[in-house]
Design a protein around this motif. Sequence first.
Motif, mmCIF file in Angstrom:
data_model
loop_
_atom_site.group_PDB
_atom_site.id
_atom_site.type_symbol
_atom_site.label_atom_id
_atom_site.label_comp_id
_atom_site.label_asym_id
_atom_site.label_seq_id
_atom_site.Cartn_x
_atom_site.Cartn_y
_atom_site.Cartn_z
ATOM 1 N N ALA A 629 -5.199 16.831 2.410
ATOM 2 C CA ALA A 629 -6.798 16.283 2.646
ATOM 3 C C ALA A 629 -7.534 17.156 3.301
ATOM 4 O O ALA A 629 -8.933 17.328 2.735
ATOM 5 C CB ALA A 629 -6.475 15.093 3.814
ATOM 6 N N GLU A 644 -19.201 10.457 3.374
ATOM 7 C CA GLU A 644 -18.724 9.281 3.010
ATOM 8 C C GLU A 644 -17.803 9.332 2.054
ATOM 9 O O GLU A 644 -16.766 9.006 2.018
ATOM 10 C CB GLU A 644 -19.562 8.100 2.793
ATOM 11 N N ASN A 647 -14.652 11.337 2.764
ATOM 12 C CA ASN A 647 -13.931 10.523 3.698
ATOM 13 C C ASN A 647 -12.841 9.494 2.536
ATOM 14 O O ASN A 647 -11.599 9.588 2.651
ATOM 15 C CB ASN A 647 -14.246 9.759 4.443
ATOM 16 N N LYS A 648 -13.726 9.337 1.490
ATOM 17 C CA LYS A 648 -13.021 8.448 0.496
ATOM 18 C C LYS A 648 -11.786 9.205 -0.450
ATOM 19 O O LYS A 648 -10.757 8.624 -0.594
ATOM 20 C CB LYS A 648 -13.951 7.999 -0.517
ATOM 21 N N LYS A 650 -10.352 12.299 0.723
ATOM 22 C CA LYS A 650 -9.319 12.367 1.669
ATOM 23 C C LYS A 650 -8.161 11.146 1.781
ATOM 24 O O LYS A 650 -7.010 11.408 1.385
ATOM 25 C CB LYS A 650 -9.807 12.612 2.846
ATOM 26 N N THR A 651 -8.758 9.999 2.034
ATOM 27 C CA THR A 651 -7.906 8.760 2.071
ATOM 28 C C THR A 651 -7.285 8.519 0.896
ATOM 29 O O THR A 651 -6.144 8.445 0.706
ATOM 30 C CB THR A 651 -8.936 7.503 2.559
ATOM 31 N N VAL A 654 -4.386 11.012 0.375
ATOM 32 C CA VAL A 654 -3.197 10.787 1.337
ATOM 33 C C VAL A 654 -2.362 9.520 0.652
ATOM 34 O O VAL A 654 -1.252 9.789 0.962
ATOM 35 C CB VAL A 654 -4.150 10.400 2.829
ATOM 36 N N GLU A 655 -3.100 8.777 0.297
ATOM 37 C CA GLU A 655 -2.419 7.523 -0.167
ATOM 38 C C GLU A 655 -1.638 7.829 -1.465
ATOM 39 O O GLU A 655 -0.207 7.538 -1.564
ATOM 40 C CB GLU A 655 -3.274 6.403 -0.816
ATOM 41 N N GLY A 720 -1.418 1.178 -1.463
ATOM 42 C CA GLY A 720 -1.935 2.521 -1.625
ATOM 43 C C GLY A 720 -2.500 2.487 -2.959
ATOM 44 O O GLY A 720 -3.708 3.085 -3.088
ATOM 45 N N LEU A 723 -6.079 0.813 -2.800
ATOM 46 C CA LEU A 723 -7.026 1.558 -2.067
ATOM 47 C C LEU A 723 -7.612 2.442 -2.911
ATOM 48 O O LEU A 723 -8.741 2.884 -2.800
ATOM 49 C CB LEU A 723 -6.243 2.135 -0.716
ATOM 50 N N THR A 726 -9.968 1.863 -5.323
ATOM 51 C CA THR A 726 -11.244 1.234 -4.692
ATOM 52 C C THR A 726 -12.033 2.587 -4.365
ATOM 53 O O THR A 726 -13.421 2.673 -4.470
ATOM 54 C CB THR A 726 -10.908 0.598 -3.523
ATOM 55 N N LEU A 727 -11.420 3.746 -3.754
ATOM 56 C CA LEU A 727 -12.059 4.870 -3.193
ATOM 57 C C LEU A 727 -12.507 5.832 -4.496
ATOM 58 O O LEU A 727 -13.328 6.603 -4.013
ATOM 59 C CB LEU A 727 -11.020 5.233 -2.025
#
Lengths: 750, 126
Positions: A629, A644, A647-648, A650-651, A654-655, A720, A723, A726-727
Amino acid sequence: MPVRTPRQRRVLARVAPEQFVGRGEQLRELTALGSARAEQKGLLLFAAPQSGVSELLRQTFDELFRQRGGPTPVYFAFARTDAATTAAARRFLQTFLTQVVAHRRDDPALVSATPTLRTLLDLAAPQDYEWVERLVQDFERAQGEGDERALVRLCLGAPQQAAAHGARAFVMFDDIHAAEGLHGEVALGPAVAQAAAQWGAPFVIAGPRRRLLDLLNGSLPLAALEGLRRLHLDRLKEADARALVEGLAQRLGVALNDETRDLVVQQLEASPYLINAILDAARAKGAGLTSFREFQGLYVDELLGGRVGRRYASVLEDVAATPALRRGLLRVLYESAAHPTGKVPAEVWMKRLGADALEFERVVRLLHMHELASFHATYVETTPSTPWRDFLRVSYRLQVAAEPRALVVADTLVEALKRAPQTMARHYRRESALGLADVLRAFNFQRVPASLLRYDRWARAYRGLAREEAQAGLSAETDALPLPQVVHAASCASFHPPIAQLCDEERCTVAHGFESGAYNAGGEVVWLAVEVESKLEAGRALAELWLERLEQVAQACGFDRVRFWLVAREGFSGEAAELLSERDVYSSGREQLEHLTALLSGAGAGGSGEADEFAIELPMTEDAELIAAHTVEQIARRMEFEPEAINKIKTALVEACINAAEHSLSTERKIYNRFRVEGDKLVITVSSRGLSVPVTLPENGVPADKNGGGEGTKGRRGWGLKLIRTLMDDVEFERVDDGTRLRMTKYLRK
Amino acid sequence: MTELPETPRPSQGPGEVAVVYAGDYVNKMSGQRIERECLTRMERGCRALVINFRDTELVNSIGVSILLGVIDEAERRGARVAFSNVSLHTLKLFELLGLTRLVVLADREEDALATLEEFSTTPPGH
């Protein structure tokens, strides 16, 4: 002048010593037996099929030949082509004298020559001339007299004659089973054992383990073989088999990748013979082994017309000499392999073969010896080996069902490709199993903190604590649980086959033991331990289901005193733990098992990246995804993504890493991340080897499994992928032979 | 990942509000620490919990699943949960996964405490 042996020159061995892998321990034992310091003793070598016993003996020969100074190494393999015992005995005498003379002259080239006995006499060293001459003369006389017994006795007695004149030999007999069935008055197998015991020198008798065992319990003179060391040669370990594939590929110039290498090892069951055959075929055809498709193409060719097919066909010819009997045998073998249990009553076999009792007995005995089938008095079971059953299938379709060859080839190739991911998945599941049988075997009356076998207690006291903190707590615990001594542990399926439909063999174990030091009926106990499959805490329904199953096993097997132990990687829900506690059932999670194991043991995507591409390799450890990340954050910042969006990204990353770590069961435990800047977009690929991550996870949880896992999780997991979708802007799974590769894209403009 | 800060001591007595601070990365391990802390507080009689995310930069789905477990447990015990100081990104993540419907959200810890104060002093059943 004979040429002196260069240090690593091969004499009989077919591979260079440095490329002979996985048999170091056995090679050391055999060379020690044949060394100058060795005491006189013999060794029986029980070999699994295709375990490379002949090459092991040839390597031993070469090593001793190079070492000099000790007894003369002699390697002799019996062969059915000898046809008669006298021919085999004569060939032994000639081999023995050739190798003794070669060793005494340090002339390795002589070993592979076939000099006549008179030529050998001329080549013999002066100190050996007298006894060699006498032996040759005696042989010629016995042959002239036509006395078979005297001839065999004389030939097999040659090492004793040599030893009496200071030429001590270390004789290694290979393929002892081939000594049976030779025509003649003398039973050669027992005669060899009897003679070897009288030589006053070390020796080895090697053969197929099942046959050797039968011989020991039957025709071989037990008294002569008493006290001999027994060495078992099993299949190669998987790591050794991988090294063998890599070494051969390098030596033969065959391109290879890790994924295909692993499939080769799994599908060919770590057999040195089959691995050599496939790699040879690849070299001969100029093919590579860089994809499953390439390998399966070679495999199918080998089955249908290559060395592999010929090897099996030759064994079948040996077992069933006439074409009609062979066709019948193919049919019954194929049918019993297709039977759900793989077993067919012996009477059915006899009837289908159209053979009388004697012929039937001979056929099944040979199949049993080659481990192509197992004969258990009342039924016959075809060995569940993948290459063997594949061979049976193609042979049956071609020779019995007379199907078109093209159809058989195409079907076999398609099926092999479809099966490959399952083969690897089975391997990963097996490797990732917690190894309950080993843990049980280590119990040995030790006492351990009760929390290690009571999940409710563990959860209350230690859940969420660092390992060291938990360790400290466990050390201070006063409530100790006495464990039994386990005397036998085996898979539950081997006691109760239906359980194999419900879980992998290595995940359910039955262990027989005693609870007290005295081995008496009162202390007898049977532990039934199962590793419950559940991605999260196992729920009450799942725990109940497994308790019911274990109770059924105990009842079916007639176990009186039983102790159930349920193990779930992530532990148990509160309700499940309560139930297990009420029912006095032991329960553990992975962390408990790790502590228990330590206590019982006494131990308190690579590739060349361009300038705009970055790659990192992460271990599958706690928080490793944070490193990914932080890396992607730096790259995204350089590309001037909005905070923003960063952050998306990175998340999502991570998932993806968590998914890879959770689903793959990867044995190498690595995640490969690649970040590629392509104009206005950042493309991230996350890949891992192992099981494929399910592409179509249910929206609210883990995929349904045969255990109904996920019960009790209340749909809290499995987000996961949702997400990530979506991101990120584009998300897709790329096809890979092994494991999973997820490609995610984020655009600057959006 | 930084260590989870200690929960302030004043929130000890039955019926009071406890504050638990999340770390910079809410994953399995730190989620379990939060869970453990919250359960301990509730066992001691707290009827309201504030989880302060002032240091949190990143939350993963395992961390979220554990937070959901805490919310379920609080609900079972008749306690309320508030989230405070949640960053915009984390808030969106919580919204996406349906957490925001289950907790009180407050910009600051003080606001969360004020909201929960009233609840915690109300006898159960009222």
